[in-house]
Scaffold this active site. Structure first.
Site, PDB file in Angstrom:
ATOM      1  CB  SER A 144      -0.848   0.066   1.276  1.00 45.71           C
ATOM      2  OG  SER A 144      -1.716  -1.005   1.380  1.00 45.71           O
ATOM      3  CG  HIS A 165      -2.121  -0.785  -4.376  1.00 47.35           C
ATOM      4  ND1 HIS A 165      -2.632   0.472  -4.191  1.00 47.35           N
ATOM      5  CD2 HIS A 165      -2.294  -1.424  -3.190  1.00 47.35           C
ATOM      6  CE1 HIS A 165      -3.069   0.597  -2.953  1.00 47.35           C
ATOM      7  NE2 HIS A 165      -2.890  -0.542  -2.328  1.00 47.35           N
ATOM      8  CD  GLU A 177      -3.189   3.071  -7.038  1.00 49.94           C
ATOM      9  OE1 GLU A 177      -3.651   4.215  -7.027  1.00 49.94           O
ATOM     10  OE2 GLU A 177      -2.499   2.613  -6.092  1.00 49.94           O
ATOM     11  CG  ASN A 215      -3.365   3.683  -0.394  1.00 53.30           C
ATOM     12  OD1 ASN A 215      -4.597   3.758  -0.341  1.00 53.30           O
ATOM     13  ND2 ASN A 215      -2.721   2.543  -0.280  1.00 53.30           N
TER      14      ASN A 215
END
Ligand SMILES: CCCCCCCC(=O)CC(=O)SCCNC(=O)CCNC(=O)[C@H](O)C(C)(C)COP(=O)(O)OP(=O)(O)OC[C@H]1O[C@@H](n2cnc3c(N)ncnc32)[C@H](O)[C@@H]1OP(=O)(O)O
Ligand SMILES: NC(=O)C1=CN([C@@H]2O[C@H](COP(=O)(O)OP(=O)(O)OC[C@H]3O[C@@H](n4cnc5c(N)ncnc54)[C@H](O)[C@@H]3O)[C@@H](O)[C@H]2O)C=CC1
Length: 309
Positions: A144, A165, A177, A215
């Site tokens: 993350s 991701h 991602e 994130n």
């Protein structure tokens, strides 16, 4: 001219063959994310080995996958529930489990790592797998918050290492991602994009920067919600309702922290704070620290109860 054309066609078909080559996938980590990734990969016809540290954990992962598949089947076969069971069994057949990562990667095209958010632990894992996996195997991390290049540095396959991701819950969230670290080859990056599409996901391309896209925006927002509450400026319930009804989010920030896992959230924040201690966006939260110290990690601790209550 004809030669150039033949060369061009040959290079296209060899690149297509490379993409088609991702059939056998090893997922390391059978927690929230690894189990979800395994489920989606198996559902899209990939042969999957799910690896964790103990048989007990793997049994729990298998149970979670089965109950998630039941939810999918209930919707998909609403008219013909008897076909739902065959659908579930067909997908489960594509998944096997193991506690020995080094032996199972010997036959794999892609390793997706979804273990604890700790750089050293991830580096140790990939360092060991690098020696065991075949040349062609691509390594990817579902981290993350950690730089892909830092994780990859424990291997000698920087060109065959990238980021994939996924988002929680993996069976429902469409985004992946795909991260191109400075060492990631274009061929590897293209394979990861193709693989994401083969899973039925929508990939976006990301640079290897902190938090990638989602994130980098989501973590400060969620932390700001916790700080707003810590300052006494809103109850957790009101903040959650406000963000759902006022900003259209499917879950409020406290609900989402519970869903993601408070331990994982703390790993992310502590890591960024250590790297950038003067940045107020990444300042640790006393409330989060207290709950994690008490072993209250969110839904993974108790599905029915919020850790924030
Ligand atoms: C401070 C640091 C923090 C850092 C965090 C970093 C973490 C990361 O690195 C990146 C992340 O993943 S961030 C999290 C991203 N995820 C989200 O934002 C999820 C937000 N929630 C939602 O989209 C919906 O509530 C959701 C889709 C979950 C559920 O939908 P609903 O709200 O409509 O609620 P339900 O009624 O429960 O579900 C409706 C139907 O959806 C299906 N379903 C849900 N979960 C499922 C699952 N796990 N497996 C299979 N099917 C599932 C299901 O069909 C369900 O219907 P029922 O089965 O009848 O309930
Ligand atoms: N929770 C979330 O919403 C999201 C998490 N991530 C990332 O995915 C990764 C995993 O997160 P979660 O699934 O939430 O964690 P989790 O705590 O639910 O699961 C992690 C699993 O990895 C296993 N594990 C730890 N070390 C291992 C090793 N050396 N070998 C094999 N298995 C090992 C643990 O036993 C555990 O079952 C983390 O890097 C996290 O940042 C990414 C997107 C969303």
């Amino acid at each position: 001219m004809a030669f150039v054309t033949r060369q061009f066609i040959r290079s296209l078909s060899s690149s297509a063959a490379l993409h088609a080559a991702i059939k056998h996938v090893t997922i390391i980590g059978g927690g929230l994310m690894g189990a979800g990734i395994a489920q989606v990969a198996a559902s899209t016809g990939h042969s999957v080995v799910l690896v964790d540290t103990s048989e007990d954990i793997l049994k729990k992962s298998a149970k979670g996958i089965e109950s998630s598949l039941k939810r999918v089947a209930k919707k998909k076969f609403a008219e013909k529930p008897e076909d739902g069971e065959a659908f579930i069994q067909k997908i489960l057949k594509n998944i096997s489990t193991s506690t020995d990562a080094a032996s199972v990667v010997q036959g794999t095209d892609l390793v997706v790592e979804a273990i604890v958010e700790n750089l050293k632990v991830k580096q140790d894992l990939f360092g060991a797998l690098d020696k065991a996996a075949p040349e062609h195997t691509i390594f990817a991390s579902n981290t993350s918050s950690l730089p892909i290049a830092d994780i990859a540095s424990s291997t000698a396959r920087l060109d065959r290492f990238g980021g994939l991701h996924f988002f929680n819950p993996v069976p429902m969230m469409k985004l992946v991602e795909v991260i191109k670290a400075p060492g990631t080859s274009q061929q590897t990056f293209d394979s990861l994009l193709e693989f994401s599409k083969a899973l039925g996901k929508h990939p976006v391309s990301c640079k290897d920067t902190p938090g990638f896209i989602v994130n980098r925006l989501l973590v400060p927002y969620m932390l700001e919600a916790v700080r707003l509450h810590e300052r006494g400026h809103g109850s957790k319930e009101d903040i959650d309702v406000a963000m759902k009804l006022g900003a259209g989010y499917p879950m409020g920030p406290f609900e989402l922290l519970d869903y993601v896992g408070l331990d994982t959230s703390k790993f992310i924040i502590d890591g960024w704070h250590e790297k950038d201690p003067d940045n107020p966006l990444f300042a640790p939260s006393p409330l989060l620290n207290k709950l994690v110290a008490e072993g209250k990690l969110g839904k993974k601790t108790d599905v029915a109860v919020s850790s924030f209550i």
